[in-house]
Design an enzyme around this catalytic site. Structure first.
Site, PDB file in Angstrom:
ATOM      1  CB  VAL A 135       7.542 -38.434   2.896  1.00 39.25           C
ATOM      2  CG1 VAL A 135       7.084 -37.611   3.949  1.00 39.25           C
ATOM      3  CG2 VAL A 135       8.892 -39.211   3.524  1.00 39.25           C
ATOM      4  CE  LYS A 208       4.452 -42.620   4.602  1.00 40.07           C
ATOM      5  NZ  LYS A 208       3.266 -42.639   4.460  1.00 40.07           N
TER       6      LYS A 208
HETATM    7  N1  HSE Z   1       0.592 -46.952   3.702  1.00 42.10           N
HETATM    8  C1  HSE Z   1       0.839 -45.729   3.272  1.00 42.10           C
HETATM    9  C2  HSE Z   1      -0.490 -44.646   4.011  1.00 42.10           C
HETATM   10  C3  HSE Z   1       1.100 -45.416   1.963  1.00 42.10           C
HETATM   11  O1  HSE Z   1      -1.254 -45.002   4.297  1.00 42.10           O
HETATM   12  O2  HSE Z   1      -0.009 -43.303   3.936  1.00 42.10           O
HETATM   13  C4  HSE Z   1       1.672 -44.303   1.533  1.00 42.10           C
HETATM   14  O3  HSE Z   1       2.929 -44.071   2.048  1.00 42.10           O
END
Ligand code: HSE
Ligand code: NAP
Length: 435
Positions: A135, A208
């Site tokens: 997260v 998250k």
């Molecule tokens: N793809 C995710 C983002 C990576 O852009 O936040 C980080 O968790």
């Protein structure tokens, strides 16, 4: 018995994050050793394609595509999983725990969906599992929730927790950039997931937020408890009208507790420009946390990318190694202990921004405001202007607080009204005077 000098790591995944992990372990070796009392060594690396060229050439001799080379190696104490996705990452993590190996992962998909099972297996086996990088990339927010706020009762968390979408929205807002082009840039920079759908449709942020709500509220939140809407429908026009009325559009996760009832959602949200989260730009993430005793706090930092994410992974490694030295592995976790009570839609209140295309006739605005008044929804701002060469009108409305179910009813009614030609957009509005 010979005293252990080095903690040996089996690294699963050598892409963006895995590469950063190797760089930090190699570059900060002396500091890591001073803090933990042990050296930390990447002993073997699992990848999918061993023939691929890598930006770190010196690790070639320890690369394998056979997971058992890591799982069955008795010298490996800790598995770092940075492959991503559910399978085979889940099977590898469970197999590592079964063999008594500690685990560090950056995998929010897995922890949001199967965290309970993984943490239970870890407890049974007396192993550590840490997942700080899952997260908000480089921001140590999970440790803050579990340890820093352990004496308080958290009432609200608001987060910009997806770097890719924040990067896209920032470029659209500041440069009028095209959505598709900026998404490609975010992919090239290593911010986006292998399948960027989970970024742009809000699922990555939802995972998250489920993790934050579980740790912050101490309830077993599931992914399906989170209301999710992504940014793929956000248009340049919405961003421009938002700006005209004093707002920035952000993909905002909100976890709120009123009494014992909880709501968690992720959706594009209009934030007043003066709001601290409105100026979180680019790949940066921020998490606002309100606690009953502490009041307002805010955590800010890079939410994705090689080195920021790797710092979180390696900090978890440091904790695992310290616990190994102290003989307290597997004892640091507190399972969610509160009952989960989710709010009904009639208990979820928000302000709303609406953009609608209507017939350009006398009395149209009055009919729209009457419809809202019938649901007890009053207005903060109204903007009307000609549309389509003056043959139609465009109305932008910002409401006071309204229940989610009432706003859904209003939208349904609007779609049935002859004078309403199209409901272009509806966004939640957060922050401001009336909350
Ligand atoms: N793809 C995710 C983002 C990576 O852009 O936040 C980080 O968790
Ligand atoms: P990535 O660049 O795509 O790297 C994935 C790595 O895993 C590659 O080395 C790949 O091997 C390997 N791999 C994939 N499938 C495999 C399999 N079946 N068996 C063995 N190895 C396999 O991914 P990433 O961006 O580093 O992300 C890794 C994890 O960190 C994900 O859970 C992600 O959500 C999380 N995360 C990423 C960021 C970020 O900024 N990127 C931030 C926070 C969290 P090859 O190299 O041979 O292809």
């Amino acid at each position: 018995m010979e005293k252990k000098q080095t903690a040996k790591v089996g690294l699963m995944g050598f892409g963006t994050v895995g590469t950063g992990v190797v760089r930090i372990i190699q570059g900060h070796q002396e500091d890591l050793q001073k803090q933990t009392g042990l050296g930390i060594e990447v002993h073997k690396i699992l990848v999918q394609d061993p023939g691929k060229s890598r930006s770190i050439d010196s690790m070639k001799h320890i690369i394998t595509s056979n997971p058992n080379d890591l799982l069955d190696d008795p010298e490996i104490d800790i598995i770092v999983e940075v492959i991503g996705g559910i399978s085979p990452a889940k099977e590898y993590i469970l197999a590592a725990l079964e063999r008594g190996k500690h685990v560090v992962t950056a995998n929010k998909d897995l922890m949001a969906l199967h965290g309970g099972e993984i943490l239970q297996k870890a407890q049974e086996k007396g192993c550590d599992v840490f997942y700080e990088a899952s997260v908000a990339g480089g921001i140590p927010i999970l440790r803050a929730l579990v340890e820093g706020f352990s004496s308080d009762r958290i009432t609200k968390m608001m987060g910009i927790v997806n770097g890719t979408t924040n990067y896209i929205l920032t470029k659209m807002s500041q440069e009028g950039a095209d959505y598709g082009e900026v998404l490609k840039e975010a992919q090239a920079l290593g911010y986006a997931e292998a399948d960027p759908t989970s970024d742009v449709e809000g699922f990555d942020a939802a995972r998250k937020m489920a993790i934050l709500a579980t740790l912050g509220f101490r309830v077993p939140m599931k992914l399906e408890d989170v209301d999710v809407k992504g940014i793929s429908q956000v248009s340049k026009e919405d961003i421009a009208y938002g700006k005209k009325l004093g707002y920035e559009v952000k993909l905002l996760g909100i976890a709120r507790r009123d009494g014992e009832a909880i709501e968690v959602s992720v959706q594009p949200t209009m934030l007043p420009k003066s709001h601290p989260l409105a100026s979180v730009n680019g790949v940066f993430n921020a998490v606002y946390v309100h606690g009953e005793a502490v009041g307002e706090t805010m955590f800010y930092g890079p939410g994705a990318g090689e080195l920021p994410t790797a710092t979180a992974v390696v900090s978890d490694l440091v904790t695992v190694v310290k616990n190994m030295k102290l003989g307290v592995s597997g004892r640091g976790m507190v399972a969610p202990y509160k009952e989960k009570i989710l709010k009904e839609d009639s208990e979820k209140f928000s302000k709303y921004f609406l953009r609608i295309i209507v017939a350009d006739k006398r009395g149209v605005l009055a009919q729209i405001t009457q419809l809202l008044a019938d649901k007890n929804i009053s207005l903060v701002q109204v903007l009307q202007q000609p549309y389509n060469g003056g043959t139609q009108a465009e109305i932008i409305l910002v409401t006071h607080l309204a229940a989610k179910c009432d706003m859904e009813n209003v939208l349904k009614h609007m779609q049935e009204m002859e004078i309403v030609h199209e409901v272009k957009s509806c966004y939640r509005v957060e922050g401001g005077d009336s909350e």
